[in-house]
Design a protein around this motif. Structure first.
Motif, PDB file in Angstrom:
ATOM      1  N   VAL A 228      37.235  32.523  35.572  1.00  0.00           N
ATOM      2  CA  VAL A 228      38.066  31.365  35.902  1.00  0.00           C
ATOM      3  C   VAL A 228      38.809  31.637  37.206  1.00  0.00           C
ATOM      4  N   SER A 231      36.415  31.219  39.999  1.00  0.00           N
ATOM      5  CA  SER A 231      36.101  29.837  40.335  1.00  0.00           C
ATOM      6  C   SER A 231      37.248  29.214  41.121  1.00  0.00           C
ATOM      7  N   ARG A 232      38.488  29.636  40.813  1.00  0.00           N
ATOM      8  CA  ARG A 232      39.622  29.131  41.599  1.00  0.00           C
ATOM      9  C   ARG A 232      39.545  29.653  43.029  1.00  0.00           C
ATOM     10  N   LEU A 236      37.627  25.741  43.464  1.00  0.00           N
ATOM     11  CA  LEU A 236      37.645  24.732  42.409  1.00  0.00           C
ATOM     12  C   LEU A 236      39.095  24.429  42.049  1.00  0.00           C
ATOM     13  N   SER A 241      38.354  23.496  36.976  1.00  0.00           N
ATOM     14  CA  SER A 241      37.989  24.774  36.361  1.00  0.00           C
ATOM     15  C   SER A 241      38.228  24.712  34.859  1.00  0.00           C
ATOM     16  N   HIS A 245      34.688  25.463  33.272  1.00  0.00           N
ATOM     17  CA  HIS A 245      34.569  26.847  32.807  1.00  0.00           C
ATOM     18  C   HIS A 245      35.308  27.115  31.510  1.00  0.00           C
TER      19      HIS A 245
ATOM     20  N   ASP B 389      30.739  33.521  34.191  1.00  0.00           N
ATOM     21  CA  ASP B 389      30.854  32.603  33.059  1.00  0.00           C
ATOM     22  C   ASP B 389      29.605  32.746  32.179  1.00  0.00           C
TER      23      ASP B 389
END
Lengths: 337, 547
Positions: A228, A231-232, A236, A241, A245, B389
């Motif tokens: 996570v 992704s930030r 995102l 997110s 996610h 993920d």
């Protein structure tokens, strides 16, 4: 740091001597395994054989081999078939009742006999499936949507939002579901428009906090995962997110609880109907049938047993399915490999 | 004792084979393993994860998982074959004759019982508690090097630091004076200086008691330093064994050679260095890519009832990273190094101070500027099991950054993903797989590919190789080095392991308790460290005096 405070008590020892390596007083042979015994493989080579499997595909693979899953899934398929096309299972009209058959035992074409009103018990049980199953399925859908959303927001954003939502959930949680539902069903708006949907709404009002709690916990766990953060860092936004996610990774426990609860809601509907507060009497349901059979319990106990049996088998199969799904999705059993 | 009488080994493992029954059929975890431990000596088993080193040791104490069994061979303890011994016999042996120090100090003490109680339990189980068990417990803890044992024994595990817990575990393992102690990676979870203290202490204790030690470790430097005999295991087999120093200086098996070449602790001593991406002269002239000045981060720690306490995680840290170079930030746990990484990535806001990237202060970026900044700075995190993920296929994982920034179309993105996989030396077919099918090192390479997708200028590696096996670690470091030379990347490399620093970094910043204690080039730090703290860290690297 406590480690540093007690500067090692053995400081006086000749550490340098120890750390220069030890030499044995025995002779130790220098053994080398023949190279062809354990051929050297590439460091960390990717295994390219075997079909790639997503987590869901892998869960499905382990799920479909479990007897618990097979049995419960078959039972649920039968129940769903009964609910959608009851005509396949009985050709008797459950509403054409003949008082002359009142309380009569089984006969050919009527395997479970007749009730007090002279209606066919089997046909009523078959036609009552739809109402019970609808309540179960739609309540579950609403509960997951409402509870899941609230739980996910509370868990992901935390802070005051979490505090408010958690307290709100606690208020509903503190009321026993059936007790609360009895009160809500007595409210004029609900009492006057009794239908399957009022029951569903009532049960959803009292069911969502449980799912919200589970979702909140799962989201809290997934929220801090490195992927996570990654992704930030990729750009995102927080909201995305959460959607892309966090929620997919928090689904497993919610699915398990939802499956088990589906059975619980069917029982709750039957309880409310039994108390005369659930479905209107015109709607055929197991709860209504059990309720009306209650007065005849001494004369004709089977009249109560048959719908109760349908109810128990349905609820049991959903609970068994939930158990099987829990085993398949349990992250502990799948870690490491 | 007569000089030439044949000494009897304490533990002798002959042709051992261990099989695990799994849903996918039997797996041979160990085959044809031979080893002997003489009384009072230390034998180290070295190998990567999955090599069967722990399994072999666990078989000797009868603690194999329920799906594992000894399928062939013998385990002779003091001449008695215990490979098929009953549970009852093992209960007699454990504690009294064979002790054990487990790997993870955090999970191996029961959090609901006091430390003293857990030691007493061991003593009682072996009938050694005596008439005054309290005194005995205090003695045992004191022997393990815990200061003030009378107070300590009434504390719970959560009141202990990791190093103290490991001492308590050693106390439990040695409480009953066993003749053989099995130490399964006893210090892998600890900081190097703590590791050194604990191993020194373990050494003194076992030599006083005459206890033989079977030490399991992944670090060849550590094994060579602490043991008389080293056994190297690979894929469930013993590939080489012999006297520690002999093995280290004259390795025969190609696997052992490979290990010795890759072990960071040994490589650091040899002074293996990476090649600079840019000319040093050019680097000095150019404007630094990242400039951190007086960076401070203060956390509020809630103490209940609205009381808050301030905790300064990062305290007025300043340093610069020249373009195209690697700067390592080194420190033990709690030094604030990861907090710096998070602030550079703008995942945490700084309390005060500036982070300037390419002339732009990143604390004051607008949403749009931040989005652009994200493209230029990418992270690689520590835990390979957490950074991808699990729901996303490898293709989706690497494609995600391209999609977020709206780069290219479906076809060009697929081409790019294949290209990136090639850059991190993974076959293109991997893109259809999922993270749970890959090993830790492979996942880390995927994380690198994802970070490279946006063609960033700087990569922040937060303990990026710490969780990997030695050989895999070397491979990933080499990959990072190669990519730096090819693409002119700048790295901010956060690590607790000074040994790794030597292999990858150009400049080093050493941190302690949130403060920067020393900075300089790699050579300056390694050859001429000024602060005591840095010198301590350096001397704690195992294998320091062996090469």
């Amino acid at each position: 740091m406590p480690e540093n405070q007690n500067q090692n008590p053995e400081a006086g020892l000749p550490i340098s001597k120890i750390r220069a390596g030890k030499v044995s007083k025995y002779t130790i042979p220098h053994f080398v395994a023949p190279l062809d015994e354990t051929p050297l493989q590439g460091v960390d080579a990717v295994k390219e054989t075997g079909k790639p499997l997503s987590m869901w595909a892998e869960a499905w693979r382990s799920l479909r081999k479990r007897p618990l899953f097979i049995i419960s899934a078959l039972l649920i398929i039968v129940v769903i078939a009964i609910a959608t096309i009851p005509g396949l299972f009985t050709s008797v009209d459950p509403t054409s009742c003949y008082l002359e058959f009142s309380n009569e035992g089984p006969s050919s074409g009527h395997p479970m006999g007749y009730n007090f009103q002279g209606c066919d018990v089997y046909a009523r049980a078959i036609h009552g499936t739809r109402a019970s199953l609808m309540v179960g399925i739609f309540t579950t859908i609403f509960v997951v949507l409402i509870g899941g959303t609230i739980g996910a927001l509370a868990g992901f954003y935390g802070g005051w939002l979490d505090t408010i939502l958690a307290r709100l959930g606690d208020i509903f949680f503190a009321l026993p579901m059936v007790l609360g539902a009895i009160i809500v069903m007595q409210l004029p708006a609900f009492r006057d428009n009794k239908s399957v949907w009022t029951v569903i709404v009532t049960l959803a009002i009292f069911g969502w906090p449980q799912v919200a709690r589970i979702t909140r916990g799962a989201v809290l766990e997934a929220r801090d995962a490195d992927f996570v953060k990654a992704s930030r860092a990729l750009g995102l936004s927080r909201g995305k997110s959460l959607l892309k996610h966090v929620i997919p990774n928090a689904m497993a426990p919610v699915i398990v609880v939802a499956t088990v609860n589906l059975g619980v809601y069917i029982v709750a509907e039957a309880t409310l109907s039994f108390l005369g507060l659930g479905l209107p009497f015109e709607v055929m349901s197991w709860g209504n049938d059990i309720s009306s059979a209650q007065s005849q319990l001494r004369n004709n106990p089977m009249m109560l047993m048959w719908p109760a049996l349908f109810l128990s088998v349905t609820v049991l199969s959903f609970i068994m399915l939930g158990d099987a799904v829990r085993d398949a999705l349990d992250p502990k059993s799948r870690k490491g490999n | 004792m007569v000089q030439n009488s044949e000494p009897k080994p304490l533990l002798e493992i002959k042709d051992l084979a261990i099989t695990f029954s799994t849903p996918d059929g039997p797996v041979n975890a160990v085959r044809n393993a031979n080893l002997t431990v003489m009384p009072g000596e230390t034998v180290a088993i070295v190998g990567e994860s999955g090599s069967g080193k722990s399994t072999t040791a666990l078989a000797a104490i009868g603690l194999l998982p329920s799906n594992g069994e000894v399928s062939a061979g013998q385990i002779l303890f003091d001449g008695e074959d215990i490979s098929k011994a009953s549970e009852k016999r093992f209960v007699e042996l454990r504690g009294n004759h064979i002790g054990m120090v487990p790997q993870d100090p955090m999970s191996n003490l029961n959090p609901v019982w006091k430390i003293g109680f857990q030691v007493k339990e061991t003593l009682k189980a072996n009938g050694l508690a005596g008439s005054n068990p309290k005194q005995r417990v205090a003695q045992v803890l004191a022997d393990a090097g815990l200061p003030d044992p009378e107070t300590r024994m009434n504390q719970y595990p959560h009141e202990f630091s990791g190093g103290m817990r490991q001492r308590a575990l050693i106390a439990i393992g040695l409480a009953c004076r066993p003749r053989l102690l099995i130490a399964d990676e006893p210090t892998s979870a600890l900081d190097v200086t703590v590791q050194q203290q604990i191993l020194d202490h373990l050494d003194t204790m076992t030599s006083e008691l005459g206890t033989a030690v079977l030490l399991i470790t992944h670090d060849l430097g550590l094994a060579a330093e602490r043991a008389e005999k080293v056994i190297v295991m690979y894929k469930g087999q013993v590939v080489e064994s012999g006297p520690a120093l002999e093995l280290l200086r004259n390795p025969q098996h190609p696997y052992t050679k490979r290990l010795i070449n890759s072990a960071p602790s040994l490589a650091a001593q040899r002074g293996d260095k990476h090649e600079m991406a840019v000319d040093e002269v050019v680097a000095e002239k150019s404007e630094p890519l990242l400039k951190i000045s007086n960076l401070t981060k203060v956390f509020d720690i809630r103490k209940g009832f609205g009381r808050k306490e301030k905790f300064t995680a990062v305290d007025k840290v300043s340093f610069e990273i020249p373009k195209g170079t690697t700067t390592a930030v080194v420190g033990e746990s709690g030094s604030g190094k990861s907090t710096i990484a998070q602030m550079v990535l703008n995942l945490l806001d700084a309390t005060s101070g500036d982070i300037v990237f390419d002339g732009q202060a990143i604390g004051k970026l607008s949403e749009r500027e931040l989005f652009k900044y994200r493209r230029r700075v990418q992270p690689i995190f520590q835990d390979p099991y957490g950074s991808l993920d699990p729901m996303y296929s490898i293709y989706r994982t690497i494609e995600e950054p391209l999609r977020i920034h709206g780069i290219g179309n479906q076809a060009s993105r697929e081409k790019k993903v294949k290209e990136l996989l090639g850059q991190v030396s993974m076959p293109a077919s991997t893109m259809h797989r999922f993270p749970n099918e890959l090993s830790g090192g492979q996942r880390q390479r995927i994380a690198i590919a994802r970070a490279l997708a946006l063609q960033p200028e700087m990569i922040v590696c937060d303990e990026a190789v710490s969780a990997l096996d030695v050989l895999v670690q070397a491979q990933v470091l080499e990959l990072l080095d190669e990519l730096q030379r090819e693409l002119g990347l700048t790295y901010l490399f956060i690590t607790h392991d000074l040994a790794v620093v030597r292999q990858i970094a150009d400049n080093v910043c050493v941190m302690e308790h949130g403060k920067l204690v020393e900075q300089g080039t790699v050579d300056e730090i390694f050859e001429n460290a000024k602060s005591d703290y840095t010198r301590n860290l350096l001397s704690a690297i195992p294998g320091a005096s062996l090469i």
